[in-house]
Design an enzyme around this catalytic site. Sequence first.
Site: not given
Ligand code: NAP
Length: 253
Positions: A8, A61, A88, A154, A158
């Site tokens: 993951i 990263d 993810n 964004y 996507k």
């Molecule tokens: P989140 O709580 O901010 O989690 C994002 C995760 O991605 C964190 O674990 C972060 O870890 C990691 N990450 C960010 N930049 C990174 C990098 N450069 N390298 C490695 N890891 C990285 O947000 P989330 O909502 O769970 O988002 C997860 C996915 O769901 C994303 O792809 C997002 O676009 C998608 N999504 C979210 C929503 C929503 O409403 N929340 C809706 C549709 C889709 P670190 O900061 O520790 O690296």
Amino acid sequence: MKGKNVVITGASAGIGAACAEVFAQNGANLVLTARRIEKLQKNAEALKKSYNVNIHTIQMDVRNYEQVKYEFENLPVEFQKIDVLINNAGKALGIEKIQEGKLDDWEEMIDTNVKGLLYVSKVIMPMLIKQNYGTIINIGSIAGHEVYPGGSVYCATKHAVNAISKGMGMDLNGTNIRVTSIDPGMVETEFSLVRFHGDAERAKNVYNGLEPLTGKDVADIALFVATRPPHVDLREIIVTPTAQASATVVSRK
Ligand code: NAP
């Protein structure tokens, strides 16, 4: 999932952390990656204790191809067979119009959401092809199907994930590897906090007056996808809160 290995990306928070919990609860061993290694390790310790599974954490990263390649090509021997990859890691940054957009935000979104997902996939896909099985789950978004004001970059990333998921399915056709895109609407995670550069009040307002999805709601769907019989490939799943009909049509109390 007992004894299976699940990788993951972005497992330190939100949907990724919820996937880690749901898969561990179902007996899977985990490779968890993110940049914030302390959070990752804390989550991993708790999961090991609760579910007695094996977990390998990697500070990674996804924008760094050399690092991604090194880490996945040098996994501990017990993790070298990968049953499920959940792509993810991702983010939205800002909500500006293009004419007012911040270049740094654009670079980071494109590098993480599009290039990072490709880097991880480029390294892991040959491993799955060699073993001739596996499930790849890409976390897309309804932003891959629609566009909303201030969300052009964004949404573009996507839409790219949507195209990559479809292309991946074609590139892997003829193998036993399946590809699914799970495309959520509003999920309450750190997503909005990150989008608004740490402005907690603004982030909280996004979910005012409605019940958003939780990370677990999405993780449960990922588990469902991964536990279908091998001949069943759920290609694309769109999931929103009941109060959200589209990116812009949202009912609030
Ligand atoms: P989140 O709580 O901010 O989690 C994002 C995760 O991605 C964190 O674990 C972060 O870890 C990691 N990450 C960010 N930049 C990174 C990098 N450069 N390298 C490695 N890891 C990285 O947000 P989330 O909502 O769970 O988002 C997860 C996915 O769901 C994303 O792809 C997002 O676009 C998608 N999504 C979210 C929503 C929503 O409403 N929340 C809706 C549709 C889709 P670190 O900061 O520790 O690296």
